[in-house]
Design a protein around this motif. Structure first.
Motif, short mmCIF file in Angstrom:
data_model
loop_
_atom_site.label_atom_id
_atom_site.label_comp_id
_atom_site.label_asym_id
_atom_site.label_seq_id
_atom_site.Cartn_x
_atom_site.Cartn_y
_atom_site.Cartn_z
N ASP A 9 -23.12 -2.44 -5.20
CA ASP A 9 -24.52 -2.30 -4.79
C ASP A 9 -25.30 -1.48 -5.82
OD1 ASP A 9 -24.12 -3.78 -2.50
OD2 ASP A 9 -23.70 -2.03 -1.26
N ARG A 10 -24.65 -0.46 -6.40
CA ARG A 10 -25.33 0.36 -7.40
C ARG A 10 -25.62 -0.43 -8.67
NH1 ARG A 10 -21.83 4.61 -5.48
NH2 ARG A 10 -20.33 4.08 -7.07
N GLU A 11 -24.77 -1.39 -9.01
CA GLU A 11 -24.98 -2.14 -10.25
C GLU A 11 -25.77 -3.42 -10.02
OE1 GLU A 11 -21.53 -4.23 -12.05
OE2 GLU A 11 -20.45 -3.52 -10.30
N CYS A 12 -26.02 -3.78 -8.79
CA CYS A 12 -26.74 -5.02 -8.48
C CYS A 12 -28.20 -4.90 -8.92
CB CYS A 12 -26.66 -5.28 -6.98
SG CYS A 12 -27.65 -6.67 -6.44
N PRO A 13 -28.72 -5.88 -9.65
CA PRO A 13 -30.12 -5.79 -10.09
C PRO A 13 -31.10 -5.78 -8.91
CG PRO A 13 -29.18 -7.92 -10.68
CD PRO A 13 -28.06 -7.08 -10.14
N LEU A 14 -30.74 -6.39 -7.80
CA LEU A 14 -31.62 -6.34 -6.63
C LEU A 14 -31.70 -4.91 -6.09
CD1 LEU A 14 -30.43 -9.58 -4.81
CD2 LEU A 14 -32.56 -9.23 -6.08
N ASP A 137 -35.93 -22.65 -5.92
CA ASP A 137 -35.83 -22.49 -4.47
C ASP A 137 -34.66 -23.25 -3.85
OD1 ASP A 137 -36.98 -24.97 -4.88
OD2 ASP A 137 -38.78 -24.57 -3.72
N ASP A 138 -33.91 -23.99 -4.63
CA ASP A 138 -32.74 -24.70 -4.13
C ASP A 138 -31.52 -23.79 -4.25
OD1 ASP A 138 -30.61 -26.34 -3.52
OD2 ASP A 138 -31.14 -27.91 -4.94
N SER A 139 -31.11 -23.20 -3.13
CA SER A 139 -30.03 -22.22 -3.18
C SER A 139 -28.67 -22.84 -3.50
CB SER A 139 -29.95 -21.45 -1.86
OG SER A 139 -29.69 -22.33 -0.79
N ALA A 140 -28.54 -24.14 -3.36
CA ALA A 140 -27.27 -24.78 -3.71
C ALA A 140 -27.18 -25.04 -5.22
CB ALA A 140 -27.12 -26.09 -2.94
N ALA A 141 -28.31 -25.21 -5.88
CA ALA A 141 -28.32 -25.53 -7.30
C ALA A 141 -28.20 -24.29 -8.18
CB ALA A 141 -29.58 -26.30 -7.66
N TYR A 142 -28.59 -23.14 -7.66
CA TYR A 142 -28.57 -21.90 -8.43
C TYR A 142 -27.85 -20.82 -7.63
CZ TYR A 142 -32.15 -24.27 -11.14
OH TYR A 142 -32.84 -25.17 -11.89
N VAL A 143 -26.87 -20.20 -8.24
CA VAL A 143 -26.11 -19.15 -7.58
C VAL A 143 -25.96 -17.96 -8.52
CG1 VAL A 143 -24.80 -20.76 -6.13
CG2 VAL A 143 -23.87 -20.08 -8.35
N PHE A 144 -25.78 -16.79 -7.95
CA PHE A 144 -25.48 -15.61 -8.76
C PHE A 144 -24.01 -15.63 -9.11
CE2 PHE A 144 -29.28 -13.94 -6.53
CZ PHE A 144 -30.00 -13.54 -7.64
N THR A 145 -23.69 -15.07 -10.27
CA THR A 145 -22.31 -14.90 -10.70
C THR A 145 -22.21 -13.59 -11.46
OG1 THR A 145 -20.45 -16.02 -11.79
CG2 THR A 145 -22.59 -16.16 -12.88
N ALA A 146 -21.00 -13.16 -11.70
CA ALA A 146 -20.81 -11.90 -12.42
C ALA A 146 -21.30 -12.03 -13.85
CB ALA A 146 -19.33 -11.51 -12.41
N ALA A 149 -21.63 -7.30 -17.92
CA ALA A 149 -21.37 -5.89 -17.64
C ALA A 149 -20.82 -5.65 -16.24
CB ALA A 149 -22.66 -5.09 -17.82
N ALA A 150 -20.44 -6.71 -15.53
CA ALA A 150 -19.99 -6.57 -14.14
C ALA A 150 -18.70 -5.76 -14.04
CB ALA A 150 -19.77 -7.95 -13.53
N SER A 151 -18.65 -4.92 -13.01
CA SER A 151 -17.45 -4.15 -12.71
C SER A 151 -16.41 -5.08 -12.09
CB SER A 151 -17.79 -3.05 -11.70
OG SER A 151 -18.12 -3.65 -10.45
N PRO A 152 -15.18 -4.62 -11.99
CA PRO A 152 -14.17 -5.43 -11.31
C PRO A 152 -14.58 -5.82 -9.89
CG PRO A 152 -13.10 -3.68 -12.54
CD PRO A 152 -14.58 -3.42 -12.61
N ALA A 153 -15.22 -4.90 -9.16
CA ALA A 153 -15.66 -5.22 -7.80
C ALA A 153 -16.70 -6.34 -7.80
CB ALA A 153 -16.21 -3.97 -7.12
N MET A 154 -17.63 -6.29 -8.75
CA MET A 154 -18.66 -7.33 -8.82
C MET A 154 -18.03 -8.65 -9.23
SD MET A 154 -21.93 -7.90 -8.35
CE MET A 154 -23.01 -6.52 -8.59
N ASP A 159 -16.00 -14.11 -7.74
CA ASP A 159 -14.85 -14.86 -8.21
C ASP A 159 -14.96 -16.32 -7.77
OD1 ASP A 159 -12.37 -15.28 -9.42
OD2 ASP A 159 -11.30 -14.99 -7.52
N GLY A 160 -14.72 -17.22 -8.70
CA GLY A 160 -14.78 -18.64 -8.39
C GLY A 160 -16.12 -19.28 -8.65
N ARG A 161 -17.13 -18.48 -8.96
CA ARG A 161 -18.44 -19.05 -9.27
C ARG A 161 -18.51 -19.35 -10.76
NH1 ARG A 161 -22.92 -16.40 -5.54
NH2 ARG A 161 -21.92 -16.77 -3.56
N THR A 162 -19.46 -20.14 -11.14
CA THR A 162 -19.63 -20.53 -12.53
C THR A 162 -19.74 -19.30 -13.42
OG1 THR A 162 -20.84 -22.45 -11.77
CG2 THR A 162 -21.07 -21.89 -14.09
#
Length: 169
Positions: A9-14, A137-146, A149-154, A159-162
């Motif tokens: 949560d601390r490293e999340c841009p949101l 606006d199409d949530s199936a076409a665009y997803v967040f991924t690590a 600079a992502a930590s192991p938790a992120m 995991d498993g995303r593009t």
């Protein structure tokens, strides 16, 4: 309280964005700044906020680099608050938030609309990918991924995303 916040949560841009502009007074102050307000009394009159609260909010926006405090009068010294480049870069976000709010209202219920300055025609803001022009606006076409600079938790969360090119496995 801060000790209970997860690393991801601390490293999340949101999360970091909300830390800077998530408070509603901040959004209203920035909205006024985008409308050309620069002076303390203009902000205070527009928002009906106490002097001490406004001073604190403006100081935070200056400290965060979203506004710059500049003297405009020497006797007595008075300052104005001007959007910085970083602050101006929030305009599309503010436009998108306002458009989202208006989309939940009937046209006759909208107290503020975005128009083309040249024609006066109402516009419908959308968020698009700059490279392709496709709407996001199409949530199936665009997803967040690590990201790189992502930590192991992120990384585990996504995991498993593009994967992102250049991100470490």
């Amino acid at each position: 309280m801060a000790s209970r916040i997860r690393q991801e949560d601390r490293e999340c841009p949101l999360s970091s964005t909300a830390e800077h502009v998530g408070e509603w007074w901040t959004l209203l102050l920035l909205h006024d700044a985008f409308d050309g307000y620069t002076r303390f009394d203009q902000f205070q009159q527009s928002l009906g906020i106490s002097s001490s609260m406004l001073t604190t909010r403006l100081r935070t926006l200056v400290d965060d680099g979203l506004l710059e405090r500049r003297p405009y009068q020497t006797h007595p010294v008075r300052h104005e608050y001007v959007l910085t480049e970083l602050g101006r870069s929030l305009r599309p976000v503010m436009v998108a938030l306002a458009a989202w709010g208006n989309s939940r209202l009937r046209p006759e219920e909208r107290s503020m609309i975005l128009v083309d300055a040249g024609t006066g025609e109402e516009v419908e803001p959308v968020v698009v990918d700059a490279r392709t022009g496709r709407r996001l606006d199409d949530s199936a076409a665009y997803v967040f991924t690590a990201g790189p600079a992502a930590s192991p938790a992120m990384r585990e969360r996504y995991d498993g995303r593009t994967p992102v090119p250049g991100a470490a496995p």
